[in-house]
Design an enzyme around this catalytic site. Structure first.
Site, PDB file in Angstrom:
ATOM      1  N   CYS A   2      -3.726   5.742  -3.186  1.00  0.00           N
ATOM      2  CA  CYS A   2      -3.019   5.073  -4.270  1.00  0.00           C
ATOM      3  C   CYS A   2      -2.182   6.098  -5.023  1.00  0.00           C
ATOM      4  O   CYS A   2      -2.316   7.303  -4.824  1.00  0.00           O
ATOM      5  CB  CYS A   2      -4.003   4.417  -5.242  1.00  0.00           C
ATOM      6  SG  CYS A   2      -5.112   3.205  -4.473  1.00  0.00           S
ATOM      7  N   GLY A  28       1.178   3.244  -2.096  1.00  0.00           N
ATOM      8  CA  GLY A  28       0.497   1.958  -2.148  1.00  0.00           C
ATOM      9  C   GLY A  28       1.454   0.834  -2.480  1.00  0.00           C
ATOM     10  O   GLY A  28       2.156   0.905  -3.484  1.00  0.00           O
ATOM     11  N   ASN A 101      -7.399   7.049  -7.785  1.00  0.00           N
ATOM     12  CA  ASN A 101      -6.963   7.254  -6.406  1.00  0.00           C
ATOM     13  C   ASN A 101      -8.097   7.938  -5.662  1.00  0.00           C
ATOM     14  O   ASN A 101      -8.531   9.024  -6.047  1.00  0.00           O
ATOM     15  CB  ASN A 101      -5.706   8.131  -6.368  1.00  0.00           C
ATOM     16  CG  ASN A 101      -5.354   8.585  -4.961  1.00  0.00           C
ATOM     17  OD1 ASN A 101      -5.599   7.876  -3.997  1.00  0.00           O
ATOM     18  ND2 ASN A 101      -4.785   9.776  -4.851  1.00  0.00           N
ATOM     19  N   GLY A 102      -8.581   7.321  -4.598  1.00  0.00           N
ATOM     20  CA  GLY A 102      -9.643   7.937  -3.822  1.00  0.00           C
ATOM     21  C   GLY A 102     -10.710   6.941  -3.443  1.00  0.00           C
ATOM     22  O   GLY A 102     -10.500   5.725  -3.440  1.00  0.00           O
ATOM     23  N   TYR A 257       1.324  13.081   6.364  1.00  0.00           N
ATOM     24  CA  TYR A 257       1.876  11.727   6.338  1.00  0.00           C
ATOM     25  C   TYR A 257       2.113  11.159   4.948  1.00  0.00           C
ATOM     26  O   TYR A 257       3.187  10.629   4.671  1.00  0.00           O
ATOM     27  CB  TYR A 257       0.938  10.799   7.126  1.00  0.00           C
ATOM     28  CG  TYR A 257       1.310   9.337   7.098  1.00  0.00           C
ATOM     29  CD1 TYR A 257       2.335   8.844   7.907  1.00  0.00           C
ATOM     30  CD2 TYR A 257       0.641   8.432   6.276  1.00  0.00           C
ATOM     31  CE1 TYR A 257       2.674   7.498   7.897  1.00  0.00           C
ATOM     32  CE2 TYR A 257       0.968   7.087   6.258  1.00  0.00           C
ATOM     33  CZ  TYR A 257       1.988   6.615   7.062  1.00  0.00           C
ATOM     34  OH  TYR A 257       2.327   5.291   7.048  1.00  0.00           O
TER      35      TYR A 257
END
Length: 490
Positions: A2, A28, A101-102, A257
């Site tokens: 995210c 996201g 995020n995670g 990526y």
């Protein structure tokens, strides 16, 4: 995966938070949300879809306040519906909104603790709501009438003691300001920025430095693993190490990526890291086949362009754009089902026949996960007239699921799981398959920062820096399998 952003400004920050989300949108595209603090009031708006679809002029007009946080969601197992859009909010103590995020890997145990010991109810399947309630419970333990900086750092320390996994967090604490912290291994990224204005300093924290660049903040540094940051409404910044030192192991897949090439993570240029990945991949090709017959190097857009360009230069082979991308199709890697991914590839890419006809081409991709996209693209290259089709991956074989916030599929759905490289080559239908060696990938990234000695490489190596509980990998495999996701959607 995210994107998160927090700002303490000198004027309303709603528009800046929205702009920041637009450049973090690659992290996201499933949901977005913003929360702002205006004195003693918290304003919040969130929903599913891209930021441009979630927010309109009316919702933005209500997001007043010079302090705020924002989030764009990448759908992971258990966080796929509208109710899981962030930021989450609890009213006790003080009023706290949080975005994350995670992924926590001890979520089930924490849910039981929250219910049985902390007397807190969790209403969604998101581990972000679990993390918020852990933080809120520990902050409430101080029993202070107003939020105090020392109490916040003590609460963050307890979060680190209780929570296991990869996480970067931004939160609003009413009556105080923005609170940010990062997991003890620094797996998920978080960067701090500052901007000087005539009225004083403004501060921001974000998943990637590109958001700071857009908003005119100067990148100060990365938030350290286990560190807590408090930025008060008055613009004062407090920082404290809230956990004992652990091995620093940032996620290497960010450099492969996820992150934008114009970002800096851990003082390493993502763009430069990808150039070095291409150079090392070219060196491997030269070792294996010095007399190769490659006539053109063609990237599979967009993430692999940087590595492909460097690879072509080292090999002294023509670099060509062989595919045109439809930019209105989302990333196939994060699409919800196999059928949708298969349909999307040809909607997303179209081959330029002249660049393939009667040529030996080397296609370059950043990584190969399920292999679905790669297999179709190889077939497209053959249909366009290629004499031979080689495929090079700037990353090693992905053989294991990621448990720290990247919703990689069940291991059985990974094309390299249980297959040798020769077997993957045969499955994909290419004439030659070349993977990056893991040690070369690590070296390509670490070259930008001598202090980086370890990375989370679990999706390649199967080694999880936090360890994983017994049965955890089997449980997430059941959640992440395409069949399970389809059942939840129906």
């Amino acid at each position: 995966m995210c994107g998160i952003l927090g700002i303490v400004g000198r004027s309303d920050v709603g528009a800046a938070l929205y702009d920041g989300l637009t450049v973090l949108q690659h992290r996201g595209q499933d949901a977005a949300g913003i929360a702002t603090m205006d004195g003693a009031r918290l304003h919040r708006h969130k929903g599913t879809g891209l930021a441009k679809d979630v927010f309109d002029s009316d919702s933005m007009a209500r997001l007043v306040g010079r302090i705020g946080i924002a989030h764009c969601r990448y759908p992971t197992a258990g966080s796929e519906g509208a109710d899981e859009a962030q930021p989450f909010y609890v009213n006790s103590p003080f009023g706290i909104a949080l975005a994350h995020n995670g992924n926590l890997i001890n979520t089930d145990a924490l849910r039981q603790e929250l219910y049985a010991q902390d007397r807190r109810h969790i209403n969604t399947g998101s581990d972000s709501e679990v993390l918020l309630n852990i933080f809120a419970h520990e902050l409430a333990a101080a029993q202070a009438a107003r939020p105090q900086v020392d109490d916040v750092f003590a609460a963050i320390a307890r979060v680190h003691e209780r929570c296991t996994g990869g996480y970067a967090v931004v939160s609003l604490v009413l009556g105080l300001g923005v609170v940010a912290f990062r997991d003890v291994h620094g797996i998920r990224p978080l960067v701090l920025g500052k901007r000087e204005t005539p009225d004083g300093e403004e501060w921001a924290v974000a998943s990637e430095s590109v958001a700071l660049d857009l908003l005119g903040f100067r990148r100060e540094r990365d938030v350290r693993p286990g560190e807590g940051i408090v930025i008060t409404a008055a613009g004062e910044l407090f920082a404290r190490e809230c956990a004992a030192a652990k091995p620093h192991a940032p996620c290497i897949f960010e450099y492969v990526y996820f992150a934008r090439p114009d970002s800096m993570i851990e003082d390493v240029s993502v763009y430069k890291a990808r150039l070095r990945q291409g150079e090392r991949l070219a060196a491997k090709i030269q070792r294996l086949r010095r007399d190769h017959d490659i006539e053109a190097v063609i990237p599979i857009p967009d993430t692999s362009r940087t590595a492909a360009l460097a690879l072509a230069q080292v090999l002294d082979v023509k670099y060509r754009e062989g595919f045109v991308k439809n930019r209105y199709i989302g990333r196939t890697f994060i699409m919800p089902g196999q059928g949708e991914r298969v349909k999307s590839v040809r909607r997303k890419l179209n081959a330029i026949e002249l660049e393939f006809r009667n040529k030996v081409v080397l296609l370059v991709d950043d990584s190969i996960v399920r292999g679905t996209t790669s297999k179709q693209i190889i077939q497209m290259a053959r249909e366009a007239g290629a004499r031979k089709v080689y495929l090079a991956s700037a990353a090693p074989p992905v053989r294991h699921p990621n448990v720290y916030g990247i919703d990689m599929p069940a291991a059985e759905e990974l094309v390299a799981h249980g297959r040798s490289e020769a077997e993957v080559e045969q499955y994909l239908g290419c004439d030659w398959l070349i993977y990056q060696d893991l040690e070369d990938l690590v070296a390509a990234v670490a070259e930008g920062n001598d202090d980086l000695r370890q990375f989370d490489t679990s999706c390649f190596s199967g080694e999880y820096v936090t360890g994983v509980p017994d049965g955890y990998l089997a449980a997430i495999a059941a959640q992440r399998a395409d069949a399970a996701k389809a059942k939840r959607r129906n």
